[in-house]
Design an enzyme around this catalytic site. Structure first.
Site, mmCIF file in Angstrom:
data_model
loop_
_atom_site.group_PDB
_atom_site.id
_atom_site.type_symbol
_atom_site.label_atom_id
_atom_site.label_comp_id
_atom_site.label_asym_id
_atom_site.label_seq_id
_atom_site.Cartn_x
_atom_site.Cartn_y
_atom_site.Cartn_z
ATOM 1 N N GLY A 186 0.828 -1.202 0.000
ATOM 2 C CA GLY A 186 0.000 0.000 0.000
ATOM 3 C C GLY A 186 0.861 1.251 0.000
ATOM 4 O O GLY A 186 1.874 1.318 0.695
ATOM 5 N N ARG A 196 0.813 -5.450 -6.253
ATOM 6 C CA ARG A 196 0.907 -6.768 -5.620
ATOM 7 C C ARG A 196 1.473 -7.745 -6.647
ATOM 8 O O ARG A 196 1.250 -7.592 -7.845
ATOM 9 C CB ARG A 196 -0.461 -7.253 -5.157
ATOM 10 N N ASP A 249 5.064 -4.803 6.260
ATOM 11 C CA ASP A 249 5.511 -6.142 6.646
ATOM 12 C C ASP A 249 5.427 -7.158 5.508
ATOM 13 O O ASP A 249 6.281 -8.035 5.395
ATOM 14 C CB ASP A 249 4.756 -6.640 7.891
ATOM 15 N N THR A 274 4.335 2.749 5.695
ATOM 16 C CA THR A 274 2.951 2.300 5.830
ATOM 17 C C THR A 274 2.220 3.246 6.768
ATOM 18 O O THR A 274 2.789 3.669 7.789
ATOM 19 C CB THR A 274 2.854 0.851 6.372
ATOM 20 N N ASP A 325 -0.146 2.499 8.717
ATOM 21 C CA ASP A 325 -0.667 1.805 9.902
ATOM 22 C C ASP A 325 0.249 1.871 11.121
ATOM 23 O O ASP A 325 -0.190 1.602 12.247
ATOM 24 C CB ASP A 325 -0.942 0.339 9.571
ATOM 25 N N ASP A 334 2.486 -0.169 12.107
ATOM 26 C CA ASP A 334 2.447 -1.467 12.793
ATOM 27 C C ASP A 334 3.710 -2.302 12.573
ATOM 28 O O ASP A 334 3.661 -3.525 12.557
ATOM 29 C CB ASP A 334 1.220 -2.263 12.350
ATOM 30 N N ARG A 384 -6.580 -2.347 9.822
ATOM 31 C CA ARG A 384 -7.168 -3.687 9.842
ATOM 32 C C ARG A 384 -6.647 -4.518 11.014
ATOM 33 O O ARG A 384 -7.389 -5.275 11.633
ATOM 34 C CB ARG A 384 -6.874 -4.400 8.510
#
Length: 327
Positions: free
Chosen positions: A14, A75, A106, A129, A131, A133, A175
């Protein structure tokens, strides 16, 4: 590993605001150290197909302020196979590329680790990213910008919520991680915040909203991370509250991909610049399988595999602040 003379850079997974700033940093650091830099279009799929371009310091003029990624992202199911990774390796060797910088999250790093193990090819990761995370860094590139985008949107939603005495459920990205929801929720003064790490439950959500109603609040904002488990989705949550609290006029707003776009914040531009420099320097020093990150405002390195498997922890102190602020 021999002397690193040519480095490839790619963006994968992303997109996030600040990826262009990271590309710019990698390219200009290569130029500073008189190392050739190759841009890989469309992530691992572009690597398999040999979709490469030579990048110079002048090629990356005026991109530090742009969202998205000039190298595109995609992707690649083919790269998940040994045959696909072998094709990618052959393309890199054919173009005399000695090392790879992967800007992504990741999933992108997992591909890099496997690729390194199979072909002993030097890989360095830069965390990009929204996120936030990734283990081994306090901030990922794009997270700060996404937060500011979410807060600005929630502020505008609050204006209309107050005008019509409405309850708004605002879904933000996340998510598997609630970093955006928690920080944006506190920053925007949300009455309740729902995140994957803390299952509030439907009954407690109702109790909290009833408490807010009794205290005199005629409108409320509930920030929901898309991965929250309180209901199947944000629309089911809204329906449940509407059925049990008919006095509220309930609305749902899903912020979606607008959180990925926009000009990166100053913080993300500076972070991307710092991490890009470090990534190139450690590759030139013949180091591999590392991710560059930020800890206590110092650029550090973490084993790439540990960055993937290390997990993330939500800020418990901020959760406590959120509870107090919703009083």
């Amino acid at each position: 590993m021999g002397k690193i003379k040519k480095i490839a850079v790619m963006t994968s997974g992303g997109d996030s605001p600040g990826m262009n700033a990271a590309i710019r940093s990698v390219v200009r650091t290569c130029a500073y150290y008189k190392t050739e830099c190759i841009g890989v279009y469309r992530g691992y799929q572009g690597m398999i197909e040999g979709d490469f371009t030579t990048l110079t310091a002048r090629n990356v003029n005026n991109i530090i302020n742009k969202g998205g990624t000039i190298l595109k992202s995609a992707r690649s199911d083919e790269f998940r196979t040994p045959a696909g990774r072998k094709k990618a390796y052959e393309q890199l060797k054919e173009h005399n590329i000695d090392g790879l910088v992967v800007i992504g999250g990741d999933g992108s790093f997992t591909g890099g680790v496997i690729f390194n193990k199979e072909h002993n090819f030097p890989v360095i990761g830069i965390p990009g990213t929204i996120d936030n995370d990734i283990f081994g860094t306090s901030h990922t590139i794009g997270y700060d910008t996404a937060l500011n985008t979410a807060v600005e949107a929630i502020d505008k939603i609050r204006d209309t919520a107050s005008s019509h005495n409405r309850l708004f459920f605002v879904e933000v990205m996340g998510r598997d991680a609630g970093f955006i929801a928690l920080n944006a929720g506190v920053g925007a003064g949300a009455e309740e915040i729902l995140i994957p790490e803390e299952n509030l439950g439907l009954e407690r959500l109702l109790e909290s909203l009833l408490k807010s109603r009794r205290s005199g609040k005629s409108s409320s904002i509930v920030v929901v991370a898309e991965g929250d488990k309180s209901g199947k989705n944000v629309f089911e949550l809204a329906k449940y509250v509407e059925d049990n609290m008919p006095e509220y006029d309930v609305r749902v707003s899903v912020l979606g991909h607008m959180q990925r776009g926009g000009s990166p914040s100053c913080f993300d531009r500076v972070l991307a610049s710092r991490l890009g420099v470090k990534a190139v320097e450690i590759l030139i020093d013949n180091k591999t399988n590392l991710m560059v990150g930020l800890k206590n405002n110092i650029v550090i390195t973490t084993d790439l595999e540990e960055a993937i498997t290390g997990g993330h922890e939500i800020n418990k102190e901020l959760l406590r602040v959120s509870d107090i602020m919703s009083t």
